[in-house]
Design an enzyme around this catalytic site. Structure first.
Site, mmCIF file in Angstrom:
data_model
loop_
_atom_site.group_PDB
_atom_site.id
_atom_site.type_symbol
_atom_site.label_atom_id
_atom_site.label_comp_id
_atom_site.label_asym_id
_atom_site.label_seq_id
_atom_site.Cartn_x
_atom_site.Cartn_y
_atom_site.Cartn_z
ATOM 1 N N GLU A 468 -2.774 6.586 -0.788
ATOM 2 C CA GLU A 468 -1.935 7.714 -0.835
ATOM 3 C C GLU A 468 -1.312 7.722 -2.357
ATOM 4 O O GLU A 468 -0.405 7.074 -2.639
ATOM 5 C CB GLU A 468 -1.137 7.846 0.296
ATOM 6 C CG GLU A 468 0.117 8.883 0.293
ATOM 7 C CD GLU A 468 1.268 8.477 1.374
ATOM 8 O OE1 GLU A 468 1.161 7.526 1.889
ATOM 9 O OE2 GLU A 468 2.135 9.202 1.240
ATOM 10 N N ASP A 541 1.580 4.787 3.074
ATOM 11 C CA ASP A 541 3.003 3.998 3.126
ATOM 12 C C ASP A 541 3.524 3.831 4.579
ATOM 13 O O ASP A 541 3.024 4.495 5.359
ATOM 14 C CB ASP A 541 3.977 4.948 2.266
ATOM 15 C CG ASP A 541 3.961 4.918 0.872
ATOM 16 O OD1 ASP A 541 4.264 5.953 0.111
ATOM 17 O OD2 ASP A 541 3.348 4.060 0.313
ATOM 18 N N ASP A 543 5.708 4.991 6.270
ATOM 19 C CA ASP A 543 6.890 5.721 6.624
ATOM 20 C C ASP A 543 6.039 6.913 7.287
ATOM 21 O O ASP A 543 4.924 6.856 7.542
ATOM 22 C CB ASP A 543 7.413 6.273 5.420
ATOM 23 C CG ASP A 543 6.489 7.009 4.374
ATOM 24 O OD1 ASP A 543 7.014 6.876 3.250
ATOM 25 O OD2 ASP A 543 5.454 7.242 4.712
ATOM 26 N N ASP A 545 5.530 9.984 6.342
ATOM 27 C CA ASP A 545 4.386 10.738 5.379
ATOM 28 C C ASP A 545 3.088 9.936 5.799
ATOM 29 O O ASP A 545 2.263 10.409 5.642
ATOM 30 C CB ASP A 545 5.049 10.899 4.011
ATOM 31 C CG ASP A 545 6.032 12.022 3.854
ATOM 32 O OD1 ASP A 545 6.683 12.163 2.885
ATOM 33 O OD2 ASP A 545 6.088 12.631 4.825
#
Ligand code: 28F
Length: 682
Positions: A468, A541, A543, A545
């Site tokens: 990403e 990641d 997280d 997102d």
């Protein structure tokens, strides 16, 4: 059984059998294989421990409690009888399958010693052998793992795992007997009466349903094959088979009675295995080397099949080694080198240069049986031979004999050489085709500019990291192994294909890049052979997102390339959440639980532990990213898989969570709102 002067140097050396003869307590230990027969007495048994551990954790001793483990009981008993035969003290072994789940094995060997054990005046050697686990003298050299698997755990393990076990011994012109239940003696050693003309041992046992499950029973067909294979592996023994007809299915291939005696040894065995099949070269390549004193004897039978794939079955001291090992590698090397030397002799060196062991063995049906005093086993259930001397011994013996076999029949040798060269050329052709397919894919595909491809031309062993954002993409490109790891950075959120129309899909550049990079097409055009990577790894990641992008990507694969998932190619990388540092030491934690565990265990009391939270892959130092998330030797990956029975619910979940009806999603969130609330309170 340990005894001296026998052909194979004390087959007990192959495994401490019924009673692992430890070092003689009183006398200088009689080394197995020295001339003259050490007549072991009770004193030669080192007593270690009771049998409770065996019933508590049978898997530690017989590899489990499934049907294979159940048949290890029979293997252990017949192996002890085979010890007597291989040591040339017994000439026949009887195997009987009886009603009620009983199995009886009898040999006409010396009979288990029954004299009283000096340390246990009330117990006979027989009772000590039957009721105590042993480390056994042969174990001392560390040649055996007693922790698991087979090879000489001893008949006491069979005793512990049998509801009842009865032993009869004919020795000193007398018949003795004793009965046990679940490892405990339930009778004293009894003298049944005179037996002027009989010697030997008989063990009759009934596996314990408490261990192997209700109705668990030895399978006659499997026991039949195991017994017959022993006769093939040692031509000097006759094995008599008897099975209660009531135990045989009507029309079963297993007879109620049979006698196995194969002086032809492995040649007969291989004939039985491949009988009648067309061979590349005639006759079979067979041989036998019997070393004086027996240590390091071997036998082999090899045939190259014209129409079928080959196999290699190997044995050590008549025990199957299904995971192969050093004896098998010695055989392979001898055959390859022998064939190449023949090629040189007939001026075909260049053609033969490309032949590998795979080419020579591709259609080779081979049996190899070695006898060793103290073999080393390895593997999950100790079923691979590790003794290094075995490969040298086998290679030298087989090579000498193979050189003669080839030289004595040049036309057959050339047929075998041509055959092996054809195998090699076929293998190289296949590999070239695969590489061409990949190269054309690259040319044809006009790969997306964003893709940092790997240099490995074959899909096998290659990986694509879908990353990403450009910064993470940059770190990944630096951290990767250029040979096998490709990186495709994606810009921001990708299209949610679950609620996008066809035209939107076709117009989306990111989807186009991804589809081009993979090379395998989408939907009904998906072609597994064109997939350019063995593993497709989503690395986002750690997280919210990142999780969202991973979900969008999984939705893309689920909808557009379900077979890529079904065939096990799709993975999620597992980057660490935290780095914990104390002085020069750093460790990585996958999540909060891991962090707590490491804080408690990975550091000394001194000095503060710095905890840094990795927000994005892009901010991870390249070395950390490589070590924790990309290096195949150290990383963890989560494979994306859908069990066949979950396909329905998965399709439904993807539709609800990613589909075009927001109310379904809204409802899903509402149903779980309370859960979110809990999370907020934390
Ligand atoms: C049906 C299974 O277990 N047969 C066996 C023997 C013979 C001897 C032996 C066994 C001595 C003390 C280790 C006799 N005389 N068939 C069998 N036959 N065990 S098991 O001895 C055990 C050793 O501890 C035997 C002289 N040497 C060995």
């Amino acid at each position: 059984m340990a005894s001296n002067g026998d052909l194979f140097g004390g087959s007990a050396a192959r495994k401490p059998s019924a009673a692992a003869p430890a070092r003689a307590a009183e006398r200088k230990p009689a080394r197995a294989g020295t001339p003259g027969e050490a007549d072991y007495t009770a004193a030669s048994i080192e007593v270690l421990e009771g049998l409770e551990p065996v019933r508590r954790r049978p898997g530690m001793y017989i590899g489990g409690t499934d049907e294979t483990a159940l048949h290890h009981l029979f293997a252990e008993v017949i192996d002890n009888a085979m010890d007597e035969a291989v040591a040339r003290h017994a000439t026949f072994i009887e195997v009987e399958m009886q009603a009620g789940g009983w199995c009886a094995v009898t040999d006409n060997g010396r009979g288990i010693p029954v004299d009283p054990h000096p340390k246990f005046p009330k117990k006979s050697a027989l009772e000590v052998i039957m009721t105590t686990l042993h480390a056994g003298g042969k174990f001392d050299s560390g040649a055996y793992q007693t922790s698991g698997g087979l090879h000489g755990v001893g008949v006491s393990v069979v005793n512990a795992l049998s509801e009842r076990l009865e032993v009869e011994v004919w020795r000193n012109r007398t018949q003795y007997r004793q009965a046990f239940e679940r490892g405990h003696a339930v009778t004293k050693l009894e003298t049944v009466g005179p037996a002027p003309n009989k010697r030997g041992t008989r063990v009759r046992f009934r596996p314990d349903e408490q261990i192997f499950g209700k109705g668990a029973a030895l399978k006659p067909a499997r026991v039949f094959r195991m017994a017959r294979s022993k006769a093939y592996l040692f031509g000097g023994v006759e094995i008599r088979w008897k099975c209660d007809p009531a135990l045989l299915e009507p029309g079963a291939s297993v007879p109620a009675e049979a006698v196995f005696h194969f002086p032809g040894g492995l040649k007969d065995y291989l004939d039985q295995d491949i009988g009648g099949k067309e061979l590349v070269a005639e006759p079979m390549f067979v041989g036998k080397v019997e070393k004086p004193g027996g240590h390091g004897s071997l036998e082999w039978a090899v045939a190259w099949l014209a129409e079928d794939d080959g196999f290699v079955h190997s044995y050590c001291n008549t025990i199957p080694t299904p995971d192969g090992g050093t004896h098998e590698s010695g055989l392979r090397v001898a055959l390859l080198r022998g064939l190449k030397d023949h090629a040189e002799r007939v001026g075909q060196t260049r053609r033969a240069a490309q032949i590998t062991t795979d080419d020579v063995m591709a259609s080779c049906a081979a049996l190899i049986s070695v006898f060793f005093r103290e073999p080393e086993f390895q593997g999950q259930n100790k079923s691979r031979l590790m003794s290094t001397e075995a490969s040298r011994l086998v290679e030298n013996a087989v090579r000498d004999s193979f050189d003669h076999w080839l030289a004595e029949r040049p036309s057959q040798a050339n047929r075998l050489l041509d055959w092996s060269v054809e195998r090699a050329e076929e293998r190289l052709r296949r590999r070239a085709e695969k590489d061409v397919a990949r190269k054309t894919a690259v040319r044809k595909l006009r790969l997306p500019g964003k893709l940092a491809d790997c240099s490995n031309n074959a899909a096998q062993g290659s990986e694509l990291f879908i990353v990403e954002g450009d910064s993470a993409g940059g770190s990944a490109k630096q951290a990767r192994d250029r040979q096998t790891q490709a990186v495709l950075p994606l810009r921001g959120k990708i299209l949610n294909v679950a609620n996008a129309g066809r035209d939107k899909l076709a117009a989306n550049q990111t989807i186009a890049d991804l589809t081009q990079a993979l090379g395998c097409g989408t939907g009904s055009h998906y072609k597994e052979d064109d997939l350019r990577y063995e593993r497709v790894i989503i690395m986002t990641d750690a997280d919210v997102d990142g999780a969202h992008i991973a979900s969008l990507l999984i939705t893309f694969f689920w909808r557009q390339m379900p077979k890529l998932i079904d065939n096990g190619h799709l993975f999620l990388a597992v980057p660490p959440l935290y780095r914990l540092t104390q002085g020069a030491k750093s460790v990585y934690a996958r999540d909060d639980a891991d962090k707590e565990r490491l804080l408690a265990s990975a550091f000394s009391g001194r000095g503060k532990v710095e905890i840094s939270r990795f927000k994005g892959l892009g901010e991870m130092p390249m070395k950390d990213l490589k070590e924790t998330t990309m290096d195949p030797k150290r990383r963890a990956l989560l494979r994306v898989a859908v069990l066949p029975e979950d396909r329905e619910t998965t399709a439904d979940a993807v539709e609800r969570l990613m589909g075009s009806k927001p109310e379904a999603r809204f409802q899903f969130i509402q149903e779980r709102a309370a859960l979110a609330g809990d999370l907020l309170d934390v």
